[in-house]
Every structure is written in structure tokens, then in C-alpha cells.
Design a protein around this motif. Structure first.
Motif, mmCIF file in Angstrom:
data_model
loop_
_atom_site.group_PDB
_atom_site.id
_atom_site.type_symbol
_atom_site.label_atom_id
_atom_site.label_comp_id
_atom_site.label_asym_id
_atom_site.label_seq_id
_atom_site.Cartn_x
_atom_site.Cartn_y
_atom_site.Cartn_z
ATOM 1 N N ILE A 1 0.859 -1.180 0.000
ATOM 2 C CA ILE A 1 0.000 0.000 0.000
ATOM 3 C C ILE A 1 0.899 1.234 0.000
ATOM 4 C CG2 ILE A 1 -1.691 1.361 1.290
ATOM 5 C CD1 ILE A 1 -2.824 -1.202 2.411
ATOM 6 N N TYR A 2 0.565 2.169 -0.889
ATOM 7 C CA TYR A 2 1.251 3.452 -0.922
ATOM 8 C C TYR A 2 0.302 4.500 -0.348
ATOM 9 C CZ TYR A 2 4.637 1.277 -4.043
ATOM 10 O OH TYR A 2 5.589 0.466 -4.586
ATOM 11 N N LYS B 1 -6.805 0.197 15.299
ATOM 12 C CA LYS B 1 -8.100 -0.292 15.778
ATOM 13 C C LYS B 1 -8.910 -0.938 14.655
ATOM 14 C CE LYS B 1 -12.258 1.107 18.245
ATOM 15 N NZ LYS B 1 -12.975 2.191 18.905
ATOM 16 N N THR B 2 -8.916 -0.336 13.465
ATOM 17 C CA THR B 2 -9.679 -0.910 12.351
ATOM 18 C C THR B 2 -8.860 -1.891 11.530
ATOM 19 O OG1 THR B 2 -9.216 1.064 11.041
ATOM 20 C CG2 THR B 2 -11.355 0.958 12.132
ATOM 21 N N ALA B 3 -7.548 -1.745 11.520
ATOM 22 C CA ALA B 3 -6.692 -2.661 10.755
ATOM 23 C C ALA B 3 -6.510 -4.000 11.472
ATOM 24 C CB ALA B 3 -5.332 -2.026 10.496
ATOM 25 N N LEU B 4 -6.692 -4.004 12.787
ATOM 26 C CA LEU B 4 -6.489 -5.216 13.600
ATOM 27 C C LEU B 4 -5.120 -5.850 13.373
ATOM 28 C CD1 LEU B 4 -9.997 -6.934 13.410
ATOM 29 C CD2 LEU B 4 -9.064 -5.528 15.257
ATOM 30 N N GLY B 5 -4.108 -4.990 13.228
ATOM 31 C CA GLY B 5 -2.741 -5.480 13.067
ATOM 32 C C GLY B 5 -2.286 -5.646 11.634
ATOM 33 N N ALA B 6 -3.207 -5.521 10.678
ATOM 34 C CA ALA B 6 -2.835 -5.710 9.268
ATOM 35 C C ALA B 6 -1.797 -4.697 8.807
ATOM 36 C CB ALA B 6 -4.071 -5.643 8.376
ATOM 37 N N GLU B 7 -1.752 -3.540 9.461
ATOM 38 C CA GLU B 7 -0.767 -2.520 9.074
ATOM 39 C C GLU B 7 0.658 -2.986 9.363
ATOM 40 O OE1 GLU B 7 -1.484 -1.475 13.414
ATOM 41 O OE2 GLU B 7 -2.520 -2.510 11.803
ATOM 42 N N THR B 8 0.801 -4.037 10.166
ATOM 43 C CA THR B 8 2.126 -4.597 10.425
ATOM 44 C C THR B 8 2.475 -5.718 9.442
ATOM 45 O OG1 THR B 8 1.312 -6.199 12.040
ATOM 46 C CG2 THR B 8 1.964 -4.038 12.880
ATOM 47 N N TYR B 9 1.478 -6.237 8.723
ATOM 48 C CA TYR B 9 1.697 -7.336 7.774
ATOM 49 C C TYR B 9 1.826 -6.866 6.335
ATOM 50 C CZ TYR B 9 -0.138 -10.057 11.689
ATOM 51 O OH TYR B 9 -0.359 -10.585 12.914
ATOM 52 N N VAL B 10 1.050 -5.854 5.984
ATOM 53 C CA VAL B 10 1.064 -5.369 4.601
ATOM 54 C C VAL B 10 2.138 -4.284 4.490
ATOM 55 C CG1 VAL B 10 -0.267 -4.276 2.758
ATOM 56 C CG2 VAL B 10 -1.413 -5.833 4.365
ATOM 57 N N PRO B 11 3.111 -4.481 3.623
ATOM 58 C CA PRO B 11 4.147 -3.451 3.447
ATOM 59 C C PRO B 11 3.514 -2.147 2.953
ATOM 60 C CG PRO B 11 4.787 -5.493 2.374
ATOM 61 C CD PRO B 11 3.363 -5.655 2.784
ATOM 62 N N TRP B 12 4.051 -1.025 3.426
ATOM 63 C CA TRP B 12 3.541 0.262 2.982
ATOM 64 C C TRP B 12 4.685 1.248 2.876
ATOM 65 C CZ3 TRP B 12 4.082 4.609 6.046
ATOM 66 C CH2 TRP B 12 4.377 4.384 7.391
ATOM 67 N N GLU B 13 4.396 2.302 2.114
ATOM 68 C CA GLU B 13 5.385 3.351 1.904
ATOM 69 C C GLU B 13 4.631 4.668 1.731
ATOM 70 O OE1 GLU B 13 8.982 4.147 -1.323
ATOM 71 O OE2 GLU B 13 8.106 2.144 -1.134
ATOM 72 N N TYR B 14 5.235 5.749 2.178
ATOM 73 C CA TYR B 14 4.604 7.065 2.053
ATOM 74 C C TYR B 14 5.261 7.863 0.926
ATOM 75 C CZ TYR B 14 3.233 11.846 2.856
ATOM 76 O OH TYR B 14 2.755 13.113 2.681
ATOM 77 N N TYR B 15 4.417 8.527 0.131
ATOM 78 C CA TYR B 15 4.857 9.466 -0.900
ATOM 79 C C TYR B 15 4.089 10.763 -0.706
ATOM 80 C CZ TYR B 15 7.666 6.499 -3.969
ATOM 81 O OH TYR B 15 8.661 5.725 -4.500
#
Length: 149
Positions: free
Chosen positions: A30-31, A46-60
Motif C-alpha cells: 500500500i502506498y 483499531k480498524t486494521a487489527l494489526g494488518a498494518e504490520t503485515y502489509v508493506p507500505w510506503e509514504y509518498y
């Protein structure tokens, strides 16, 4: 390869929900762009239920720079936006089986016309009721599952 680009999403809860759906669908990355909030934040978690730690992401900071970079890498860009050129997501057949980026825009204003210029295709979800749109996280779930099938 399937990636998601969040362009100026305002709500941390929507970002968290999209992370959760992206994990379920098997999104590669996810970008987060522009004003889109980034992890870590308790409302995202709270809404991700930890998924934000599993799905790689990057900020632009600038979405257009990311889109230009992805196009150079051979990734085809599809906007989820109601336009005259948009194809029904349920009738859309991807000509891009190997690499696809789904771009989602701001909850109120959608995707900027300048961003749409970088998109190879535009898709939309048909609306049958009085409202003309869905919550961005709900729309993301519908589109991601349809594109992934």
C-alpha cells in the motif's frame, strides 16, 4: 502483483480498514500519499487489527511522482472513480494480469483530474440507489476482490 495507492484519504479509520482488506485480498503493498495518515496510530490499528504490520507500505508526498515511477516499472494503473470513461468494475477485464495498481481518492472530492491523467484505466462500482457513492473503504473492498478474481 497488486498494489493499492491511497491518494489524500482523510480518515485514519478508512486507512485501517483498507489495510485489513488489503491483507485479506493479498495486496503486495500500500502506498499512502499526500494527506493520507500513516501508521503507527491507534485509530489505524483499531480498524486494521494489526494488518498494518503485515502489509508493506510506503509514504509518498506527491502521488503523481509515485504514479510516474510505477508506470516506468511497468505497473498498470487503474483508478476507482466515477468518470465518463469508467468501466463497470464487474464487467472490467484486466488487460494487465501481471502488475496492477488500484488508486483510491479522497472521501469527499475523489481523485484529482491531474492524477487521473496518469491512470491507464478507470473503473467504477454501479450505484442503484439514491446515493451516488460508497465509503472509500467499502468501495476498496469491492474493487480489490473483483480485480483479484
Amino acid at each position: 502483483r497488486l498494489v493499492v495507492i491511497l491518494d489524500n484519504i482523510r480518515s485514519r479509520e478508512n486507512v485501517g480498514s483498507i489495510f485489513r482488506t488489503a491483507d485479506a485480498v493479498g495486496v503486495n503493498k500500500i502506498y499512502l500519499c499526500g494527506i493520507t495518515p500513516t501508521p503507527p496510530h491507534e485509530k489505524i490499528s483499531k480498524t486494521a487489527l494489526g494488518a498494518e504490520t503485515y502489509v508493506p507500505w510506503e509514504y509518498y508526498k506527491q502521488t503523481w511522482r509515485l504514479l510516474a515511477k510505477l508506470k516506468e516499472e511497468g505497473i498498470n494503473i487503474v483508478a476507482l472513480e466515477q468518470t465518463k470513461e469508467s468501466k463497470d468494475v464487474f464487467k472490467f477485464t484486466s488487460e494487465f494480469p501481471l502488475a496492477l495498481a488500484l488508486v483510491l481518492g479522497n472521501e469527499v472530492s475523489g481523485l484529482n483530474p491531474q492524477i487521473l491523467k496518469y491512470c491507464d484505466k478507470k473503473i467504477s462500482i454501479p450505484m442503484y440507489g439514491k446515493k451516488e457513492s460508497l465509503n472509500v473503504a467499502v468501495a476498496a473492498g469491492i474493487a480489490l476482490y473483483q480485480l483479484n478474481r
